[in-house]
Design a protein around this motif. Structure first.
Motif, PDB file in Angstrom:
ATOM      1  N   UNK A 127       2.582  58.718  38.534  1.00 52.27           N
ATOM      2  CA  UNK A 127       3.003  59.402  37.321  1.00 52.27           C
ATOM      3  C   UNK A 127       3.687  58.546  36.278  1.00 52.27           C
ATOM      4  N   UNK A 128       4.424  57.565  36.732  1.00 51.80           N
ATOM      5  CA  UNK A 128       5.441  56.975  35.860  1.00 51.80           C
ATOM      6  C   UNK A 128       4.903  55.957  34.864  1.00 51.80           C
ATOM      7  N   UNK A 129       5.466  55.979  33.655  1.00 52.64           N
ATOM      8  CA  UNK A 129       5.411  54.803  32.794  1.00 52.64           C
ATOM      9  C   UNK A 129       6.466  53.823  33.307  1.00 52.64           C
ATOM     10  N   UNK A 130       7.621  54.405  33.676  1.00 52.39           N
ATOM     11  CA  UNK A 130       8.728  53.583  34.182  1.00 52.39           C
ATOM     12  C   UNK A 130       9.276  54.210  35.455  1.00 52.39           C
ATOM     13  N   UNK A 131       9.363  53.415  36.516  1.00 54.52           N
ATOM     14  CA  UNK A 131       9.982  53.872  37.760  1.00 54.52           C
ATOM     15  C   UNK A 131      11.402  53.316  37.809  1.00 54.52           C
ATOM     16  N   UNK A 132      12.346  54.185  38.146  1.00 60.02           N
ATOM     17  CA  UNK A 132      13.740  53.765  38.290  1.00 60.02           C
ATOM     18  C   UNK A 132      14.099  53.956  39.754  1.00 60.02           C
ATOM     19  N   UNK A 133      14.349  52.849  40.447  1.00 62.47           N
ATOM     20  CA  UNK A 133      14.611  52.964  41.880  1.00 62.47           C
ATOM     21  C   UNK A 133      16.105  52.975  42.127  1.00 62.47           C
TER      22      UNK A 133
ATOM     23  N   UNK B 270      23.754  55.710  44.728  1.00 64.08           N
ATOM     24  CA  UNK B 270      24.406  55.938  43.448  1.00 64.08           C
ATOM     25  C   UNK B 270      24.218  54.847  42.414  1.00 64.08           C
ATOM     26  N   UNK B 271      23.337  53.887  42.714  1.00 68.66           N
ATOM     27  CA  UNK B 271      23.111  52.790  41.762  1.00 68.66           C
ATOM     28  C   UNK B 271      21.631  52.643  41.470  1.00 68.66           C
ATOM     29  N   UNK B 272      21.345  52.096  40.287  1.00 66.44           N
ATOM     30  CA  UNK B 272      19.968  51.747  39.953  1.00 66.44           C
ATOM     31  C   UNK B 272      19.722  50.321  40.426  1.00 66.44           C
ATOM     32  N   UNK B 273      18.712  50.163  41.279  1.00 66.68           N
ATOM     33  CA  UNK B 273      18.405  48.824  41.778  1.00 66.68           C
ATOM     34  C   UNK B 273      17.446  48.094  40.854  1.00 66.68           C
ATOM     35  N   UNK B 274      16.498  48.853  40.273  1.00 71.05           N
ATOM     36  CA  UNK B 274      15.480  48.226  39.434  1.00 71.05           C
ATOM     37  C   UNK B 274      14.777  49.298  38.612  1.00 71.05           C
ATOM     38  N   UNK B 275      14.360  48.928  37.406  1.00 71.68           N
ATOM     39  CA  UNK B 275      13.546  49.819  36.589  1.00 71.68           C
ATOM     40  C   UNK B 275      12.409  49.004  36.005  1.00 71.68           C
ATOM     41  N   UNK B 276      11.218  49.538  36.032  1.00 74.33           N
ATOM     42  CA  UNK B 276      10.070  48.814  35.481  1.00 74.33           C
ATOM     43  C   UNK B 276       8.803  49.624  35.645  1.00 74.33           C
ATOM     44  N   UNK B 277       7.687  49.088  35.158  1.00 67.95           N
ATOM     45  CA  UNK B 277       6.420  49.784  35.338  1.00 67.95           C
ATOM     46  C   UNK B 277       6.086  49.785  36.833  1.00 67.95           C
ATOM     47  N   UNK B 278       5.207  50.711  37.266  1.00 66.37           N
ATOM     48  CA  UNK B 278       4.826  50.725  38.678  1.00 66.37           C
ATOM     49  C   UNK B 278       4.346  49.353  39.160  1.00 66.37           C
ATOM     50  N   UNK B 279       3.557  48.676  38.321  1.00 67.59           N
ATOM     51  CA  UNK B 279       3.044  47.352  38.705  1.00 67.59           C
ATOM     52  C   UNK B 279       4.180  46.337  38.864  1.00 67.59           C
ATOM     53  N   UNK B 280       5.110  46.339  37.898  1.00 60.43           N
ATOM     54  CA  UNK B 280       6.235  45.388  37.966  1.00 60.43           C
ATOM     55  C   UNK B 280       7.070  45.580  39.224  1.00 60.43           C
ATOM     56  N   UNK B 281       7.439  46.832  39.498  1.00 61.63           N
ATOM     57  CA  UNK B 281       8.344  47.044  40.630  1.00 61.63           C
ATOM     58  C   UNK B 281       7.641  46.829  41.963  1.00 61.63           C
ATOM     59  N   UNK B 282       6.324  47.067  41.995  1.00 63.50           N
ATOM     60  CA  UNK B 282       5.594  46.832  43.245  1.00 63.50           C
ATOM     61  C   UNK B 282       5.376  45.339  43.481  1.00 63.50           C
ATOM     62  N   UNK B 283       5.007  44.644  42.420  1.00 59.77           N
ATOM     63  CA  UNK B 283       4.678  43.217  42.581  1.00 59.77           C
ATOM     64  C   UNK B 283       5.902  42.314  42.535  1.00 59.77           C
TER      65      UNK B 283
END
Ligand SMILES: Nc1ncnc2c1ncn2[C@@H]1O[C@H](COP(=O)(O)OP(=O)(O)O)[C@@H](O)[C@H]1O
Ligand SMILES: [Mg+2]
Length: 345
Positions: free
Chosen positions: A202-208, A212-225
């Protein structure tokens, strides 16, 4: 430059000694489909409710198109919200449910119903306008809850685990619908899920998120790779973690030399699909296999270490495993230790 649609700045939320959110920063652009992804209890719902205004942050700010919302009551924010346990009105028809927000605001019934009907059409429920919720399937009820949120005229839609209660194939269908609707209407969506496949779809941007903290935000491809931490790598799909020690930029990994500008002990991460089962490379023993249709999964033993391997063809005769060094990610040993760093809490 266009102003980010939503700015979340340094937001924390404490419930007594529980840190539900800790110094969260996030920008959400106009028209973006953002998915908040993380294990249960990591603070996703809390963050969504802070944007909606139903929960007040302990500290920090939220602004919408440059306007500070932090102290603005939810009904003045112009936001459509579908809660985790959305409650449709059981005795009202689909059309009355969809029109409810506008009717409650005192709008003329004719206009409210016309817009309600348009929204039902959008979620493919126009034919069922007269049905009451219990006459609709789970997927239809969920789409009705979305129609009701959209009918308020909001350009910002907040969805908390909207596909949770649905069967697997309806869930996939609803995902496609959600993205199509969001793009068609130019909506900004913040969608909460703990399902990585849903996030990727679904996402344009995934926020993981974790603890209680954000570890990473990026496109699905960015966060997977390019996962920022072992937790992200592990949460988004599967990962094998192997300990390696670099000396003069070199280390041994699965029986072969690898190079990287690193020193000392590190953790190598290889995705199951980056391992190749064959008759060359490191000697292994296949412990178990499973055919999934489009692919196969294997559990293999390498020198007492267990590895997960994914292949597109039947590799049950394989004796060795190999990999392309370009597919390996390296992490430094987390302070809390690897096992703890991979756990949800
Ligand atoms: N109203 C509340 N009172 C006390 N603790 C809460 C409340 N709401 C959430 N929490 C706690 O805050 C943390 C984050 O919860 P939540 O945002 O619901 O997580 P998620 O939606 O990711 O599962 C959890 O530890 C949860 O128990
Ligand atoms: Mg939740």
């Amino acid at each position: 430059m266009q102003m980010p649609h939503i700015q979340i700045r340094n937001v924390s939320k404490y419930y007594g000694s529980v840190k539900a959110l800790h110094n969260v920063d996030l920008d959400i652009e106009d028209g973006e489909y953002v998915v908040l992804l993380g294990p249960s209890g990591c603070g996703k719902t809390t963050l969504l409710k802070i944007v909606a205004g139903t929960v007040e942050p302990s500290s920090g700010h939220v602004s919408l198109a440059g306007r500070d919302l932090t102290r603005l009551p939810p009904e003045d924010r112009g936001i459509g919200f579908v809660f985790q346990n959305y409650a449709l009105f059981p005795h009202l028809s689909a059309l009355e449910n969809a029109s409810y927000g506008r009717l409650a605001r005192g709008e003329a019934p004719e206009k409210a119903h016309r817009i309600g009907q348009e929204m039902l059409k959008l979620v493919h429920l126009a034919e069922r306008a007269d049905a009451i919720p219990k006459e609709l399937s789970g997927g239809m009820q969920q789409r009705l809850a979305i129609a009701r949120a959209l009918a308020t005229g909001s350009k910002l839609l907040l969805l908390d685990e909207p596909t949770n209660a649905l069967d697997a194939h309806i869930r996939t269908e609803l995902r496609e619908e959600l993205r199509r609707m969001a793009k068609q209407l130019g909506l900004t969506v913040v969608h909460v899920t703990h399902d990585q496949e849903e996030a990727m779809a679904l996402a344009d941007k995934i926020v993981i998120m974790r603890q209680g903290k954000i570890l990473q935000a990026g496109t699905p491809k960015e966060v997977y790779e390019h996962p920022a931490t072992p937790f992200v790598a592990n949460f988004l799909g599967e990962a094998n973690f192997l300990r390696v020690t670099f000396e003069d930029d070199r280390a041994q990994l699965l029986g072969r030399p690898v190079e990287a500008r690193l020193r000392g002990p590190h953790i190598a991460c290889i995705r199951p699909e980056s391992l190749r089962l064959d008759d060359k490379g490191a000697k292994i023993r296949i412990l178990g296999s499973r055919a999934f249709g489009p692919f196969y999964k294997y559990d293999v033993d390498y020198n007492g270490l267990s590895l997960r391997v994914r292949a597109t063809h039947d590799k049950s005769d394989a004796t060795h495993v190999s990999f392309d060094p370009a597919d390996v990610l390296y992490f430094s040993e987390p302070d809390e230790g690897l096992e703890k760093a991979l756990s949800a809490v």
